[in-house]
Design a protein around this motif. Structure first.
Motif, short mmCIF file in Angstrom:
data_model
loop_
_atom_site.label_atom_id
_atom_site.label_comp_id
_atom_site.label_asym_id
_atom_site.label_seq_id
_atom_site.Cartn_x
_atom_site.Cartn_y
_atom_site.Cartn_z
N CYS A 99 45.42 -21.29 47.19
CA CYS A 99 46.11 -20.10 47.70
C CYS A 99 45.41 -18.81 47.25
CB CYS A 99 47.56 -20.10 47.24
SG CYS A 99 48.53 -21.45 47.96
N LYS A 100 44.92 -18.81 46.02
CA LYS A 100 44.19 -17.63 45.52
C LYS A 100 42.89 -17.42 46.29
CE LYS A 100 44.18 -17.15 40.92
NZ LYS A 100 44.19 -17.54 39.48
N ALA A 101 42.21 -18.52 46.63
CA ALA A 101 40.96 -18.42 47.40
C ALA A 101 41.24 -17.84 48.78
CB ALA A 101 40.30 -19.80 47.51
N THR A 108 46.60 -9.18 41.01
CA THR A 108 46.06 -8.98 39.65
C THR A 108 45.69 -10.29 38.98
OG1 THR A 108 48.30 -8.93 38.71
CG2 THR A 108 47.32 -6.80 39.31
N HIS A 109 46.13 -11.41 39.54
CA HIS A 109 45.76 -12.71 38.99
C HIS A 109 44.56 -13.34 39.71
CE1 HIS A 109 49.74 -12.44 37.07
NE2 HIS A 109 49.22 -13.25 36.17
N LEU A 110 43.93 -12.59 40.61
CA LEU A 110 42.71 -13.07 41.26
C LEU A 110 41.50 -12.77 40.37
CD1 LEU A 110 43.41 -11.81 44.91
CD2 LEU A 110 43.86 -14.09 43.96
N ASP A 111 40.32 -13.20 40.81
CA ASP A 111 39.11 -12.92 40.04
C ASP A 111 38.82 -11.42 40.05
OD1 ASP A 111 38.67 -15.57 39.39
OD2 ASP A 111 37.49 -15.96 41.19
N HIS A 112 38.19 -10.95 38.99
CA HIS A 112 37.95 -9.50 38.83
C HIS A 112 37.19 -8.89 40.00
CE1 HIS A 112 39.73 -9.35 34.90
NE2 HIS A 112 38.89 -10.26 34.41
N VAL A 113 36.23 -9.64 40.53
CA VAL A 113 35.43 -9.09 41.62
C VAL A 113 36.30 -8.82 42.85
CG1 VAL A 113 34.74 -11.36 42.56
CG2 VAL A 113 33.26 -9.37 42.90
N ILE A 114 37.33 -9.62 43.07
CA ILE A 114 38.25 -9.43 44.19
C ILE A 114 39.24 -8.31 43.88
CG2 ILE A 114 39.94 -10.52 45.72
CD1 ILE A 114 37.08 -11.64 45.97
#
Length: 294
Positions: free
Chosen positions: A191-193, A257-263
């Protein structure tokens, strides 16, 4: 006790591998041992160029005596020295060869790891080759049904694509990550992807592609009922209403805010285009639909 001269060790080893009237077969076993000793001696001297050459020859020797695992280890050592020397083509070639040797041993994880090391070494100097290596490293694990072990590789490749401003490629890779996560039932990662891919399309100000991506991902029940899906839906509503403040508020919400920093960095820059133009395009499409008599 005096340390053996690595130059003399190399010369002796080379002699053992050359055929002559008195030597009809190469003595790779003894030569390989000498190459290994020479490599250590050169590395102690900090003569990286000669150490690299010695490790290459030691790798070849281990191959000749049917020890691909040790051959791969020496090839990785040569690759690390090539990195120190800034020989970027060799870095790629050596890590790829090490990967092939590990695969000869039937070991997919070390084979993938070797490519990942090469990719990491090349990220700044040759980023295009780095993403190729990351991709190939993922393929090895995917083919072996070990997708979950590739998650860091998907993440790293996405980051390089974003740095290169190849956003469409980054989104495509994130969707690939989502498929891999689905295969190993890693619902949260999946889901995060998908949310990350949608954010990238919005960052590109490609609202239509973002919506298509959302609609496609929503065919998967796990995503449709997720916090990430609800977050994406709120973003689309804010875009449709032209509400910049709401877009910025949603970009600060927990699912993002729980995704990867680049996103996260891309999300914090939303919206990147003129929302009035976006609404104008939608209005024009609605008019066209009304005139469609088919």
């Amino acid at each position: 006790m005096a340390t053996p001269d690595p130059d003399k060790l190399m010369a002796k080893a080379d002699k053992l591998t050359k055929l002559s009237f008195t030597r009809w077969t190469a003595d790779w076993k003894n030569a390989t041992s000498l190459y290994e000793q020479a490599a250590i001696g050169y590395r102690f001297r900090k003569d990286n160029e000669k150490a690299k050459e010695a490790f290459e020859k030691a790798s070849k020797g281990q191959e000749m005596i049917s020890s691909p695992w040790d051959a791969a280890k020496h090839m990785e050592s040569a690759a690390a020295l090539a990195k120190e020397l800034g020989h970027w083509n060799e870095v790629s070639d050596f890590y790829r060869r090490a990967s092939e040797l590990y695969r000869e041993c039937g070991r997919s994880q070390p084979a993938s790891d070797a490519l990942a090391k090469g990719a990491s070494a090349l990220e700044d100097a040759v980023p295009d080759e780095a993403v190729r290596l990351y991709t190939d490293a993922c393929v090895i694990l995917e083919e072996d049904g070990r997708e979950q072990m590739a998650f860091d590789l998907y993440r790293a490749a996405t980051s390089v694509y974003v740095k290169l401003e190849r956003y469409a490629d980054a989104a495509t890779f994130l969707l690939r990550w989502g498929i891999a996560a689905d295969k190993c039932h890693a619902v949260n990662s999946q889901c995060k992807a998908y949310l990350s891919a949608i954010i990238i399309y919005l960052y590109m100000h490609d609202f239509q592609q973002a919506q298509k991506c959302y609609n496609d991902c929503s065919q998967i029940g796990a995503f449709l009922s997720s916090d990430q899906s609800r977050c994406a839906s709120k973003l689309f509503s804010a875009y449709e209403e032209g509400d910049v403040e709401e877009i910025k508020r949603v970009a600060q919400s927990s699912p993002i805010t729980h995704l990867d920093h680049v996103i996260i960095r891309l999300a914090r820059k939303l919206p990147t285009g003129d929302l009035k133009e976006l609404n104008k395009e939608e209005a024009e499409e609605e008019v066209l639909d009304e005139n469609d008599l088919t």
